[in-house]
Scaffold this motif. Structure first.
Motif, PDB file in Angstrom:
ATOM      1  N   PHE A 172     -17.487   4.814  17.172  1.00  0.00           N
ATOM      2  CA  PHE A 172     -18.186   5.912  17.837  1.00  0.00           C
ATOM      3  C   PHE A 172     -19.528   6.161  17.146  1.00  0.00           C
ATOM      4  CE2 PHE A 172     -18.848  10.127  19.517  1.00  0.00           C
ATOM      5  CZ  PHE A 172     -18.294  10.030  20.770  1.00  0.00           C
ATOM      6  N   TRP A 206     -17.478  10.759  12.841  1.00  0.00           N
ATOM      7  CA  TRP A 206     -18.239   9.894  11.933  1.00  0.00           C
ATOM      8  C   TRP A 206     -19.177  10.644  11.007  1.00  0.00           C
ATOM      9  CZ3 TRP A 206     -23.431  10.370  12.308  1.00  0.00           C
ATOM     10  CH2 TRP A 206     -23.940  10.846  13.503  1.00  0.00           C
ATOM     11  N   ALA A 251     -27.090  12.604  15.052  1.00  0.00           N
ATOM     12  CA  ALA A 251     -27.738  11.401  14.543  1.00  0.00           C
ATOM     13  C   ALA A 251     -29.254  11.537  14.617  1.00  0.00           C
ATOM     14  CB  ALA A 251     -27.271  10.183  15.338  1.00  0.00           C
ATOM     15  N   SER A 282     -22.939  13.910  19.551  1.00  0.00           N
ATOM     16  CA  SER A 282     -22.995  12.890  18.508  1.00  0.00           C
ATOM     17  C   SER A 282     -24.432  12.406  18.307  1.00  0.00           C
ATOM     18  CB  SER A 282     -22.077  11.757  18.947  1.00  0.00           C
ATOM     19  OG  SER A 282     -21.874  10.869  17.937  1.00  0.00           O
ATOM     20  N   TRP A 322     -17.571   4.186  27.957  1.00  0.00           N
ATOM     21  CA  TRP A 322     -16.558   4.571  26.970  1.00  0.00           C
ATOM     22  C   TRP A 322     -16.356   6.076  27.046  1.00  0.00           C
ATOM     23  CZ3 TRP A 322     -20.617   1.339  25.132  1.00  0.00           C
ATOM     24  CH2 TRP A 322     -20.240   0.019  24.922  1.00  0.00           C
ATOM     25  N   THR A 343       1.640  17.540  18.535  1.00  0.00           N
ATOM     26  CA  THR A 343       3.081  17.533  18.325  1.00  0.00           C
ATOM     27  C   THR A 343       3.334  17.833  16.865  1.00  0.00           C
ATOM     28  OG1 THR A 343       2.984  15.179  17.927  1.00  0.00           O
ATOM     29  CG2 THR A 343       3.577  15.869  20.147  1.00  0.00           C
ATOM     30  N   SER A 388       4.547  15.929  14.725  1.00  0.00           N
ATOM     31  CA  SER A 388       4.152  14.801  13.869  1.00  0.00           C
ATOM     32  C   SER A 388       2.798  14.282  14.328  1.00  0.00           C
ATOM     33  CB  SER A 388       5.185  13.698  13.954  1.00  0.00           C
ATOM     34  OG  SER A 388       5.319  13.288  15.297  1.00  0.00           O
ATOM     35  N   VAL A 434      -4.911   9.838  26.296  1.00  0.00           N
ATOM     36  CA  VAL A 434      -4.349   8.853  25.375  1.00  0.00           C
ATOM     37  C   VAL A 434      -3.781   9.546  24.140  1.00  0.00           C
ATOM     38  CG1 VAL A 434      -4.887   6.816  24.010  1.00  0.00           C
ATOM     39  CG2 VAL A 434      -5.985   7.155  26.227  1.00  0.00           C
ATOM     40  N   TYR A 435      -4.491  10.587  23.680  1.00  0.00           N
ATOM     41  CA  TYR A 435      -4.080  11.216  22.420  1.00  0.00           C
ATOM     42  C   TYR A 435      -2.860  12.112  22.600  1.00  0.00           C
ATOM     43  CZ  TYR A 435      -8.759   9.750  20.951  1.00  0.00           C
ATOM     44  OH  TYR A 435      -9.875   9.040  20.671  1.00  0.00           O
ATOM     45  N   PRO A 452      -0.758  12.577  14.324  1.00  0.00           N
ATOM     46  CA  PRO A 452      -1.168  11.407  13.554  1.00  0.00           C
ATOM     47  C   PRO A 452      -2.195  11.782  12.496  1.00  0.00           C
ATOM     48  CG  PRO A 452      -2.250  11.425  15.677  1.00  0.00           C
ATOM     49  CD  PRO A 452      -1.282  12.556  15.691  1.00  0.00           C
ATOM     50  N   GLY A 505      -8.116   2.988   2.434  1.00  0.00           N
ATOM     51  CA  GLY A 505      -6.837   2.326   2.632  1.00  0.00           C
ATOM     52  C   GLY A 505      -6.995   0.987   3.331  1.00  0.00           C
ATOM     53  N   THR A 565     -23.265   5.450  18.608  1.00  0.00           N
ATOM     54  CA  THR A 565     -24.211   6.565  18.639  1.00  0.00           C
ATOM     55  C   THR A 565     -25.554   6.161  18.055  1.00  0.00           C
ATOM     56  OG1 THR A 565     -22.460   8.181  18.453  1.00  0.00           O
ATOM     57  CG2 THR A 565     -24.638   8.889  17.807  1.00  0.00           C
ATOM     58  N   PHE A 566     -25.517   5.573  16.859  1.00  0.00           N
ATOM     59  CA  PHE A 566     -26.781   5.182  16.243  1.00  0.00           C
ATOM     60  C   PHE A 566     -27.441   4.064  17.037  1.00  0.00           C
ATOM     61  CE2 PHE A 566     -25.372   7.616  12.611  1.00  0.00           C
ATOM     62  CZ  PHE A 566     -26.561   8.173  12.204  1.00  0.00           C
ATOM     63  N   GLN A 583       0.804  -1.224   0.000  1.00  0.00           N
ATOM     64  CA  GLN A 583       0.000   0.000   0.000  1.00  0.00           C
ATOM     65  C   GLN A 583       0.836   1.274   0.000  1.00  0.00           C
ATOM     66  OE1 GLN A 583      -2.675  -0.182   3.269  1.00  0.00           O
ATOM     67  NE2 GLN A 583      -3.648  -2.058   2.560  1.00  0.00           N
ATOM     68  N   GLY A 634      -8.569  -1.644   1.206  1.00  0.00           N
ATOM     69  CA  GLY A 634      -7.737  -2.085   0.098  1.00  0.00           C
ATOM     70  C   GLY A 634      -8.471  -2.070  -1.226  1.00  0.00           C
ATOM     71  N   PHE A 661      -5.345  14.831  18.206  1.00  0.00           N
ATOM     72  CA  PHE A 661      -6.368  14.478  17.221  1.00  0.00           C
ATOM     73  C   PHE A 661      -7.199  15.685  16.823  1.00  0.00           C
ATOM     74  CE2 PHE A 661      -7.054   9.646  17.502  1.00  0.00           C
ATOM     75  CZ  PHE A 661      -5.706   9.466  17.318  1.00  0.00           C
ATOM     76  N   ALA A 663     -15.573   9.337  25.837  1.00  0.00           N
ATOM     77  CA  ALA A 663     -15.388   9.851  24.486  1.00  0.00           C
ATOM     78  C   ALA A 663     -14.142  10.733  24.464  1.00  0.00           C
ATOM     79  CB  ALA A 663     -16.611  10.656  24.067  1.00  0.00           C
ATOM     80  N   LEU A 683     -29.176   5.803  19.861  1.00  0.00           N
ATOM     81  CA  LEU A 683     -30.351   6.540  19.379  1.00  0.00           C
ATOM     82  C   LEU A 683     -31.517   5.588  19.135  1.00  0.00           C
ATOM     83  CD1 LEU A 683     -31.702   9.074  18.248  1.00  0.00           C
ATOM     84  CD2 LEU A 683     -30.716   8.517  16.059  1.00  0.00           C
ATOM     85  N   GLY A 734     -13.219   6.039  15.320  1.00  0.00           N
ATOM     86  CA  GLY A 734     -14.274   6.923  14.835  1.00  0.00           C
ATOM     87  C   GLY A 734     -15.492   6.150  14.353  1.00  0.00           C
ATOM     88  N   TRP A 792     -12.672   4.507   4.614  1.00  0.00           N
ATOM     89  CA  TRP A 792     -11.677   3.499   5.014  1.00  0.00           C
ATOM     90  C   TRP A 792     -11.036   2.868   3.771  1.00  0.00           C
ATOM     91  CZ3 TRP A 792     -15.744   4.527   8.242  1.00  0.00           C
ATOM     92  CH2 TRP A 792     -15.443   4.717   9.593  1.00  0.00           C
TER      93      TRP A 792
END
Lengths: 313, 160, 415
Positions: free
Chosen positions: B46, C282, C99, C95, C260, C272, C274, C267-268, C276, C372, B50-51, A194, C375, C147, C262, B54, B43, C370
């Protein structure tokens, strides 16, 4: 009960005739609204006391027994010309409720279909294969059978040498000889196929080509496949390992992860589940993650020592 | 769309389960492939969760509405059933509510004075308290509030 | 007490008029209500967050480390009792609000509730969706971790790509070239003051118009009391239902928010050199997906030296076209009388099938984000996007025709 009350007269609307005259308690009035037209009405209750004094109560109320017909097709204040068609709709307050709801069969069927499709997608697509592969114990058989280092050398010279140097010592691209990536088949293949950063993708290379390339590169003195495979089965940490680990850790990692791995700017490493996953641990350290910079200079054995040290915390 | 039935809420709940299942499998996949800790959401996960949330709220609320208000309204006043056991249930739920609130206060005090408490515990405790309150209101409305249905003129003077 | 107020404010009249107002009952109304409650939750948790947040990127020393003040203050929020949970609830609510607003829009679409006389509320609703996304997006940058700094950078780039006015728009929003020292204070003011004020005003208008025009009622009401609002009074029954829904909503969000966390900035890490490569949240991945599969070096010259680049086409033009179609939608309808009852989606196979096809389009363009990881090449993804949208249309259309039969002519005219 007030003894002074002579009588109570109940009038409906403007009528002069009382609807009912009450003289004795309990003063109960029964009004059948079905006998009077729908709409606003007034109830007037006149209490006559002994001696002629009067007291009047007025109650406004609305009778709504029958739904009024509704004209559909022409609105209030609407301009019309020519022929106008409209419907007069009638309602029914006691209309029977309609049947029809979700049957158990349909519910079960749709549950099976929806959840089954998702399960099937994850079970049969490439994803689950990669989950299983990532968790599989590596054995001799699972590696490409005939990794041909000679073929790999030819491929290397043709495709890679211009950037990574004739002997994989690095050039425009990073050094590949001794690069820990060579030991990580999946990552290696992914990056080559890739591309990454300024490296173009080489999607023309087959799995076998890639295995050959790795065989050639690992023969250049870097980490071999065997080394990576042996890592999960590392022997119990010795005292020496822990000491080495401690010195490496305090030089390279303690600044962010705390002197005893308790975390700081970076997450806590003591007791971190990553310690039991050598390959991931090495990968994160070598390549960096998030705001953590990569430490490619730390060899696998040094990292094993660091892990041994952290496990004592 | 024909009436306030339980068909769409059922599919709401089904979709919620479906979304969460996808998020779970997706998480396994990511954790296995990328050395991504399970508790760190991507992401995509997440969005899926979320859905899921909902549609879950919608589905549960749809069933609550179906239970409390029925599938079709008819004008009139329908007295509530006034059940003894409903009263007992409410009393029990209130006791649980008081106990949980005490626990919540303890959590805040501990967090302020001693040190952090697990986020999952704090969040779920609050969640239980709110759920308990919702359940009390639901049972109260079902058994102790008369059902009044009116047929109002569409040209009502509200708000003008 | 009540008397005292009643004598001065004539409350009895108010009660009779407002509290007895009839509310139609249908579970599909709850979706919009969920969006409303998400907004209320956002305001309340947001107040807590503003008390402790510092909108600045000057470096401060915290526990021997040099960190941006914004990042450090979010760490401080996380250390407060329930701080991290409330921040998480805020993030999840944002979020869920997006939705819910989106699903609410689809509900309005498939039940035909955008038709006369509710066109105004359809436009106001579209504006609300846009404002919600903008507010969420500006909020994403505030913690100033690795991020969010990157994701906001993408937004800056998108703004800049608008021909003629792009530079200007981006610099107005971000206070110069992102990230400058002025960026965070300005985005903060937008996120906590101007966008919420606009949202409140728009939301108030949305509800006022809704109360005036009434819900599109479930169809059975036509059989019972045609032309009237068949419903339960605002007090007490509708109030009970709304309170139960609000509590249920909060319960679920606290459950998820606690389990979770959010956006765990610990962690992030702070930004910096560099940072990510990250994907946006979403709700913008479909835009990101489109950007992935259109050629990256498009340059369509416009008069006066401006160019339309790929970024503009993918992230402004295509969503803009969808928005324009949505705005024009009510004008396709030529009914002369008021729309009073929900239309059954099965009686309008074309519209329902188009809605599902739109959904398929959004899902597949999201998947393209997504590229990459999957593929797949851009060509393959285009084939999947167009193929699955068309396929969804045909499947839904013929499934409706097959199961429920062709709709009568009059219903077709209205569609």
């Amino acid at each position: 009960m007030n003894q002074n009350i002579e009588r109570i007269e109940v009038f409906l609307d403007e009528s002069k005739e009382p609807l009912q005259v009450l003289t004795n308690p309990p003063f109960k009035v029964k009004l059948d609204t079905l006998n009077i037209p729908d709409g606003p009405h007034t109830l007037r209750v006149v209490t006559v006391f002994k001696g002629g004094k009067m007291e009047e109560n007025v109650v406004d109320f609305e009778v709504d027994n029958l739904p009024s017909p509704f004209i559909d097709g022409i609105d209030d204040g609407q301009q019309v010309r020519g022929v106008v068609e409209f419907d007069v709709l009638t309602g029914d307050y006691e209309a029977p409720k309609s049947k029809g709801r979700l049957t158990a069969t349909l519910a079960v069927l749709s549950t099976i279909v929806v959840l089954g499709l998702i399960w099937a997608f994850f079970a049969f697509s490439g994803m689950s294969t990669s989950i299983v592969a990532a968790n599989a114990v590596q054995t001799e058989e699972s590696k490409p059978a005939a990794a041909n280092a000679d073929h790999g050398k030819e491929l290397y010279a043709a495709q890679c040498a211009s950037c990574h140097g004739a002997k994989a010592e690095g050039g425009f691209g990073p050094a590949l000889a001794g690069n820990p990536m060579v030991g990580e088949a999946d990552d290696f293949n992914k990056v080559v196929v890739q591309g990454r950063g300024s490296m173009p993708p080489f999607s023309n290379l087959s799995e076998q080509d890639l295995a050959d390339l790795r065989a050639y590169l690992s023969s250049l003195g870097g980490k071999s496949d065997a080394g990576a495979a042996a890592a999960p089965a590392a022997p119990a940490a010795s005292e020496a390992d822990v000491a080495t680990g401690k010195s490496v850790y305090s030089q390279q990692c303690a600044g962010c992860h705390g002197p005893n791995g308790e975390g700081g700017f970076g997450p806590a490493l003591a007791g971190n589940p990553l310690l039991d996953k050598p390959e991931e641990f090495n990968k994160v350290t070598h390549e960096g993650r998030g705001s953590m910079p990569p430490f490619p200079q730390l060899e696998d054995d040094k990292l094993a020592a660091v892990r041994a040290f952290l496990k004592t915390k | 769309m024909y009436k306030n039935d339980s068909v769409l809420p059922f599919f709401g709940l089904l979709l919620a389960v479906a979304f969460w299942m996808m998020a779970y499998y997706d998480g396994l996949h990511l954790a296995a492939l990328a050395g991504h800790p399970l508790e760190e959401l991507s992401g995509g996960q997440f969005g899926l969760i979320t859905f899921g949330a909902l549609f879950f709220i919608y589905g549960v609320m749809g069933y609550v509405s179906y239970w409390l208000e029925g599938d079709e309204l008819r004008p009139g006043r329908h007295e509530s059933p006034n059940s003894f056991w409903a009263g007992v249930t409410i009393a029990t739920l209130v006791i649980i509510l008081v106990a949980l609130s005490g626990l919540l206060v303890q959590t805040v005090i501990y967090w302020a004075n001693t040190g952090p408490v697990s986020y999952g515990f704090a969040g779920r405790l609050t969640g239980y308290i709110l759920l308990d309150m919702a359940a009390i209101l639901m049972i109260y409305k079902k058994y102790f509030v008369a059902e009044v249905v009116i047929a109002e003129d569409e040209h009502s003077e509200v708000p003008w | 007490m009540y008397r005292w107020f009643d004598e001065r404010l004539n409350l009895t009249r108010f009660n009779k008029k407002f509290l007895n107002k009839a509310f139609a009952v249908h579970h599909s109304y709850f979706i919009g209500e969920i969006a409303l409650f998400a907004f209320v939750t956002l305001v309340i948790t947001g107040i807590f967050l503003t008390f402790n947040y510092e909108p600045s990127i000057r470096m401060v020393k915290v526990a021997g480390k040099s960190l941006p003040a914004a990042y450090a203050s979010v760490l401080y929020i996380d250390s407060l009792p329930f701080g991290a949970v409330l921040r998480s609830v805020h993030h999840w609510s944002a979020s869920i609000m997006i939705a819910a607003a989106f699903i609410h829009l689809l509900r309005i679409l498939i039940s035909g509730a955008y038709k006369r006389p509710r066109e105004i509320n359809w436009f106001v609703g579209l504006l609300l969706l846009l404002l919600t996304i903008l507010t969420a997006f500006t909020g994403y940058s505030l913690p100033f971790d690795a991020f969010s700094a990157t994701a906001t950078g993408i937004g800056y780039g998108i703004g800049t790509s608008i021909p003629y006015i792009g530079e200007w728009v981006s610099q107005v929003i971000f206070g110069g070239e992102f990230p400058t020292v002025h960026s965070i204070p300005r985005v903060y003011s937008l996120h906590v003051l101007w966008f919420p004020l606009l949202l409140m005003a728009t939301l108030g208008l949305h509800m006022l118009v809704m109360v005036k025009q009434k819900h599109t009622q479930p169809t059975y009401a036509k059989k019972v009391a045609p032309g009237r609002i068949l419903g339960v009074p605002l007090m007490p029954q509708q109030a009970y239902m709304s309170t139960i829904l609000f509590l249920l909503y909060l319960a679920v969000v606290f459950f998820i928010g606690g389990t979770w966390i959010a956006h765990p900035i610990q962690v992030y890490g702070p930004p910096t050199a560099s940072t990510p490569l990250v994907k946006p949240d979403w709700y913008l991945i479909w835009v990101y997906g489109i950007l992935q599969i259109i050629p990256g070096d498009l340059k369509i010259p416009l008069p006066f030296g401006a160019v339309m680049n790929s970024e503009f086409i993918g992230s402004v033009l295509i969503p803009g076209i969808l928005g324009l179609v949505a705005i024009l939608l009510p004008f396709l309808d030529t009914r002369r009388t008021k729309m009073r009852y929900m239309e059954l989606p099965t009686r309008h196979p074309v519209r329902t099938a188009v809605t599902f096809a739109l959904l398929a389009f959004l899902v597949t363009t999201t998947l393209a984000g997504w590229k990459g990881e999957l593929g797949l090449s851009a060509g393959q993804l285009w084939a999947i996007i167009i193929g699955s949208s068309l396929l969804t249309y045909l499947v839904v259309y013929y499934a409706i025709i097959l199961i429920w039969g062709r709709p009568p002519k009059e219903d077709l005219d209205a569609a």
